[in-house]
Write an enzyme that holds these catalytic residues in place. Structure first.
Site, PDB file in Angstrom:
ATOM      1  N   GLU A   1       0.832  -1.214   0.000  1.00 58.56           N
ATOM      2  CA  GLU A   1       0.000   0.000   0.000  1.00 58.56           C
ATOM      3  C   GLU A   1       0.863   1.258   0.000  1.00 58.56           C
ATOM      4  O   GLU A   1       0.556   2.236  -0.693  1.00 58.56           O
ATOM      5  CB  GLU A   1      -0.929  -0.006   1.226  1.00 58.56           C
ATOM      6  CG  GLU A   1      -1.927  -1.150   1.250  1.00 58.56           C
ATOM      7  CD  GLU A   1      -2.858  -1.147   0.062  1.00 58.56           C
ATOM      8  OE1 GLU A   1      -3.173  -0.054  -0.458  1.00 58.56           O
ATOM      9  OE2 GLU A   1      -3.267  -2.241  -0.381  1.00 58.56           O
TER      10      GLU A   1
ATOM     11  N   ASP B   1       3.845  -4.207  -5.732  1.00 55.45           N
ATOM     12  CA  ASP B   1       4.393  -5.493  -5.279  1.00 55.45           C
ATOM     13  C   ASP B   1       5.917  -5.457  -5.292  1.00 55.45           C
ATOM     14  O   ASP B   1       6.583  -5.924  -4.354  1.00 55.45           O
ATOM     15  CB  ASP B   1       3.903  -6.628  -6.182  1.00 55.45           C
ATOM     16  CG  ASP B   1       2.483  -7.062  -5.869  1.00 55.45           C
ATOM     17  OD1 ASP B   1       1.926  -6.601  -4.849  1.00 55.45           O
ATOM     18  OD2 ASP B   1       1.920  -7.855  -6.648  1.00 55.45           O
TER      19      ASP B   1
END
Length: 412
Positions: free
Chosen positions: A276, A357
């Site tokens: 995030e 990611d």
């Protein structure tokens, strides 16, 4: 001309329905009674069989709800249902703003009532059967009432201002409407978690302890100032886990579902958090907002070219040009453009997910994020073998197996 527009509208609605059903059907071609070799170690035989049943039930239910919605909109258009509601609104007030508010109020309320049986079945039968539902009757009713109230206040307020701009400036209303919608988007992005979310969920600051220390250590490591970490009572409604980033500047906030914290280890939660934060550091939130603002401006400009067309309103059975009737007709006619822009947005979003990611893998580790993604997917009974064409058009996130494959490059 209005008759031609009428048939175009009906055609678009029907084509869009069957196109979506076709894409969903393609997903069914990937169903299998055995765990695919690439899912070995992610799903057990029992869990995979349950996931397949869950997918089949939702697919069948989607056909029912989709067909129901299709028939309703076709009936409304074919038998001048929108014109009937508009005439009723006009009998109460000829003020263009009040008339529009009454019109959309009736349409929105009727739509909610007509869809309640399906919402009840989805929540208390399907989700309950597969062990997800934690919603009680009181929460269900309150959620519905709160959603209607918020929609009436915010949606009604914005609509009223846009129509006022139209009556005051004519076709140039789109510029003022664009500014209004932009301000609203910024406001929601900044204050959603502090003003709207508390109406539905309780957020509690993360207590001192191992998890908070690990999160703070990672934030310091990547130079991300984060004072607001909250745990949300997601278990109030479902067992599914999630986390999200919201806000701008000093109002930015990380919200972790309590189900996420309960299901994952500290390292795995930090892995999700790192993902995030990666979105923020890579400016995905900012670019997403800029793109959304530009798309809104283009849509409003195109709408301004047709809003005064008598044919557009006549296609839905209203003889004189009416702003809110033209808005509905335009919304349907604009759907192909909206679909194309949505497709590109999905492509952009999937690219951002890979980048987030990679950020988490680089600055934390790939192993913990892979483990977290597996747990979240299995507990949500996610479809891990979607058809590539469905992914291309609809997935905002890459499928789990593709994310894992990309993350494993960092393990090496």
């Amino acid at each position: 001309m209005s008759q031609t527009i009428f048939y175009i509208i009906l055609t678009l609605i029907i084509v869009e329905f069957f196109w979506d059903r076709f894409l969903l059907y393609l997903n069914t071609t990937k169903w299998s009674s055995k765990v695919p070799s690439e899912l070995s170690g992610i799903y057990t035989d029992e869990e995979y069989a349950k996931q397949q049943r869950y997918s089949k039930v939702n697919y069948q239910f989607g056909w029912i709800t989709g067909t129901y919605s299709l028939l309703l909109i076709i009936l409304m258009i074919s038998f001048d249902g929108f014109a009937y509601v508009d005439n009723w609104a006009l009998s109460i007030s000829d003020n263009p703003i009040l008339r529009a508010l009454i019109f959309f109020g009736v349409i929105g309320f009727a739509s909610t009532l007509l869809n309640i049986p399906f919402s009840l079945y989805s929540t208390f039968v399907i989700e309950e059967k597969f062990g997800f539902n934690k919603t009680d009757a009181k929460t269900f009713v309150l959620d519905m009432l709160k959603s209607l109230l918020i929609g009436a206040i915010l949606g009604g307020g914005i609509l009223a201002l846009i129509i006022w701009f139209y009556t005051a400036t004519g076709i140039y209303f789109w510029l003022y409407a664009w500014v209004l919608v932009t301000v609203f988007m910024l406001f929601i992005t900044t204050f959603y978690t502090s003003l709207l979310l508390p109406l539905f969920n309780k957020q509690t600051p993360l207590e001192d302890g191992e998890l908070k220390s690990a999160i703070q250590a990672f934030s310091d490591k990547v130079g991300f100032k984060l004072d607001n970490i909250f745990i949300m009572d997601g278990s109030k409604r479902s067992t599914k886990a999630n986390a999200f980033f919201s806000g701008l500047g000093s109002k930015k906030r990380i919200v972790l579902y309590d189900t996420l914290v309960n299901d994952l280890s500290v390292e795995e939660v930090v892995g999700v958090l790192a993902h995030e934060i990666g979105h923020y550091k890579k400016k995905h939130t900012l670019w997403g907002m800029i793109i959304g603002i530009l798309q809104t401006g283009v849509m409003l400009f195109i709408f301004s070219l047709f809003v005064g067309s008598a044919d557009l309103s006549a296609a839905l059975g209203v003889n004189a040009p009416v702003f809110h009737i033209a808005l509905i007709a335009f919304g349907i006619l604009y759907s192909p453009i909206s679909g194309i822009s949505g497709m590109f947005s999905s492509i952009f979003s999937r690219k951002n997910e890979y980048e987030a990611d990679a950020f988490a893998a680089k600055y934390h580790n790939a192993k913990s994020l892979i483990s977290a993604l597996k747990i979240i997917s299995v507990k949500a009974l996610s479809n891990l073998t979607p058809h590539p064409l469905y992914v291309f058009f609809h997935y905002s996130h890459p499928p789990l197996l593709q994310r894992i494959e990309a993350l494993r490059k960092f393990e090496k």
